[in-house]
Design an enzyme around this catalytic site. Sequence first.
Site, PDB file in Angstrom:
ATOM      1  N   GLY A   1       0.711  -1.134  -0.027  1.00 20.26           N
ATOM      2  CA  GLY A   1      -0.109   0.000   0.018  1.00 20.26           C
ATOM      3  C   GLY A   1       0.789   1.237   0.199  1.00 20.26           C
ATOM      4  O   GLY A   1       0.352   2.384   0.362  1.00 20.26           O
TER       5      GLY A   1
ATOM      6  N   ASN B   1       1.728   3.080  -2.741  1.00 20.29           N
ATOM      7  CA  ASN B   1       1.207   3.833  -3.508  1.00 20.29           C
ATOM      8  C   ASN B   1      -0.116   4.401  -2.970  1.00 20.29           C
ATOM      9  O   ASN B   1      -0.477   5.526  -3.198  1.00 20.29           O
ATOM     10  CB  ASN B   1       0.985   3.139  -5.137  1.00 20.29           C
ATOM     11  CG  ASN B   1       2.199   3.111  -5.829  1.00 20.29           C
ATOM     12  OD1 ASN B   1       2.561   3.980  -6.251  1.00 20.29           O
ATOM     13  ND2 ASN B   1       2.827   2.050  -5.813  1.00 20.29           N
TER      14      ASN B   1
ATOM     15  N   MET C   1      -3.374  -7.097  -7.478  1.00 18.83           N
ATOM     16  CA  MET C   1      -2.735  -8.182  -8.314  1.00 18.83           C
ATOM     17  C   MET C   1      -3.929  -9.299  -9.000  1.00 18.83           C
ATOM     18  O   MET C   1      -3.461 -10.344  -9.469  1.00 18.83           O
ATOM     19  CB  MET C   1      -1.660  -8.970  -7.514  1.00 18.83           C
ATOM     20  CG  MET C   1      -0.384  -8.137  -6.826  1.00 18.83           C
ATOM     21  SD  MET C   1       0.070  -6.894  -7.848  1.00 18.83           S
ATOM     22  CE  MET C   1       1.254  -8.147  -8.904  1.00 18.83           C
TER      23      MET C   1
ATOM     24  N   ASN D   1      -4.509   2.422 -13.181  1.00 20.23           N
ATOM     25  CA  ASN D   1      -3.466   1.504 -12.668  1.00 20.23           C
ATOM     26  C   ASN D   1      -2.013   2.007 -12.697  1.00 20.23           C
ATOM     27  O   ASN D   1      -1.793   2.800 -13.784  1.00 20.23           O
ATOM     28  CB  ASN D   1      -3.847   0.151 -13.279  1.00 20.23           C
ATOM     29  CG  ASN D   1      -2.748  -0.915 -12.939  1.00 20.23           C
ATOM     30  OD1 ASN D   1      -2.604  -1.200 -11.536  1.00 20.23           O
ATOM     31  ND2 ASN D   1      -1.866  -1.602 -13.826  1.00 20.23           N
TER      32      ASN D   1
ATOM     33  N   HIS E   1       1.885   0.739 -13.089  1.00 21.54           N
ATOM     34  CA  HIS E   1       2.562  -0.458 -13.494  1.00 21.54           C
ATOM     35  C   HIS E   1       4.214  -0.228 -13.495  1.00 21.54           C
ATOM     36  O   HIS E   1       4.450   0.778 -13.969  1.00 21.54           O
ATOM     37  CB  HIS E   1       2.111  -1.105 -14.869  1.00 21.54           C
ATOM     38  CG  HIS E   1       2.601  -2.438 -15.230  1.00 21.54           C
ATOM     39  ND1 HIS E   1       2.470  -3.513 -14.821  1.00 21.54           N
ATOM     40  CD2 HIS E   1       3.760  -2.784 -15.728  1.00 21.54           C
ATOM     41  CE1 HIS E   1       2.990  -4.655 -15.139  1.00 21.54           C
ATOM     42  NE2 HIS E   1       4.014  -3.902 -15.952  1.00 21.54           N
TER      43      HIS E   1
ATOM     44  N   ASP F   1      -2.713  -4.583 -18.756  1.00 12.81           N
ATOM     45  CA  ASP F   1      -1.727  -3.477 -18.848  1.00 12.81           C
ATOM     46  C   ASP F   1      -1.600  -2.834 -20.121  1.00 12.81           C
ATOM     47  O   ASP F   1      -0.599  -2.222 -20.316  1.00 12.81           O
ATOM     48  CB  ASP F   1      -0.195  -3.964 -18.396  1.00 12.81           C
ATOM     49  CG  ASP F   1      -0.192  -4.808 -16.924  1.00 12.81           C
ATOM     50  OD1 ASP F   1      -1.111  -4.144 -16.177  1.00 12.81           O
ATOM     51  OD2 ASP F   1       0.474  -5.746 -16.871  1.00 12.81           O
TER      52      ASP F   1
HETATM   53  C1  GAR Z   1       3.781  -1.392  -7.244  1.00  6.08           C
HETATM   54  O1  GAR Z   1       5.347  -1.150  -7.434  1.00  6.08           O
HETATM   55  C2  GAR Z   1       2.899  -1.517  -8.486  1.00  6.08           C
HETATM   56  O2  GAR Z   1       3.486  -0.908  -9.603  1.00  6.08           O
HETATM   57  C3  GAR Z   1       3.006  -2.984  -8.583  1.00  6.08           C
HETATM   58  O3  GAR Z   1       2.705  -3.381  -7.348  1.00  6.08           O
HETATM   59  C4  GAR Z   1       3.485  -2.689  -6.518  1.00  6.08           C
HETATM   60  C5  GAR Z   1       2.436  -2.250  -5.092  1.00  6.08           C
HETATM   61  O4  GAR Z   1       3.118  -1.596  -4.403  1.00  6.08           O
HETATM   62  N1  GAR Z   1       1.868  -3.456  -9.387  1.00  6.08           N
HETATM   63  C6  GAR Z   1       1.696  -4.283 -10.205  1.00  6.08           C
HETATM   64  O5  GAR Z   1       2.861  -5.313 -10.455  1.00  6.08           O
HETATM   65  C7  GAR Z   1       0.676  -4.399 -11.243  1.00  6.08           C
HETATM   66  N2  GAR Z   1       0.889  -5.295 -12.202  1.00  6.08           N
HETATM   67  P1  GAR Z   1       2.654  -0.964  -3.028  1.00  6.08           P
HETATM   68  O6  GAR Z   1       1.352  -1.852  -2.575  1.00  6.08           O
HETATM   69  O7  GAR Z   1       3.428  -0.625  -2.045  1.00  6.08           O
HETATM   70  O8  GAR Z   1       1.845   0.327  -3.836  1.00  6.08           O
END
Ligand code: GAR
Length: 207
Positions: free
Chosen positions: A16, A18, A96, A113, A115, A151
């Site tokens: 979390g 982001n 995910m 989203n 990525h 994506d």
């Molecule tokens: C982030 O780096 C995001 O870009 C990636 O998961 C991470 C979540 O981190 N998303 C993907 O790979 C989607 N395909 P967070 O929970 O600390 O925000």
Amino acid sequence: MTSAELRIGVLGSGSGSNCEAILKACASGRIPAKVALVLSDVRDALILERAHRYGIKAEFLGASQLKTKLEPALEEKALRMLLDAGVRFVALAGFMRVLKSPMLHGFRGHIVNIHPSLLPAFPGLRAWEQALKFGAKVTGCTVHFVDESIDGGPIILQQAVPILPQDSPETLLQRIQLVEHQIYPEAIRLFAQGKLEIVGRTVKILE
Ligand code: GAR
């Protein structure tokens, strides 16, 4: 509804960070919107704890038996919860699972989203590791609208991150995420202020 009243829903499966960047940007007024609800498909995901720390309603959606998507009934439940919370815009933050028609129809053009690669390079899982293994010299991150593709929706913002000779997957991901925490809130600010227009595959930024 004025843009100042935009209510955001965040979906995530993991730590979390982001989501927290979005929460901070809303709290500081940089994004003229409020996070109304955070949902996770993982019962003990840190994203729920982080949201609670900010006083935001955050709930475990329920367990899914499927690996890559939600059961239709669970996705309907998510949609209902978001709409009941007055949400008009959804940010996927490390969620995910692939979303299907209930959410995509419910929030078409209103779901984004983040990525961890420069799309269309390296879609899918562990994108930073894919870039490193491929021998790329530059990767980065992308904020994009979500559609039926994996994506592949129209790109809002991207920023490059160099891959250094000494990088491990962990060090590279760390630097990518620092950039994610900048461009994700910025993309949501642009949406909240009505400054994004989708024209075919291109997202026009009106400022
Ligand atoms: C982030 O780096 C995001 O870009 C990636 O998961 C991470 C979540 O981190 N998303 C993907 O790979 C989607 N395909 P967070 O929970 O600390 O925000």
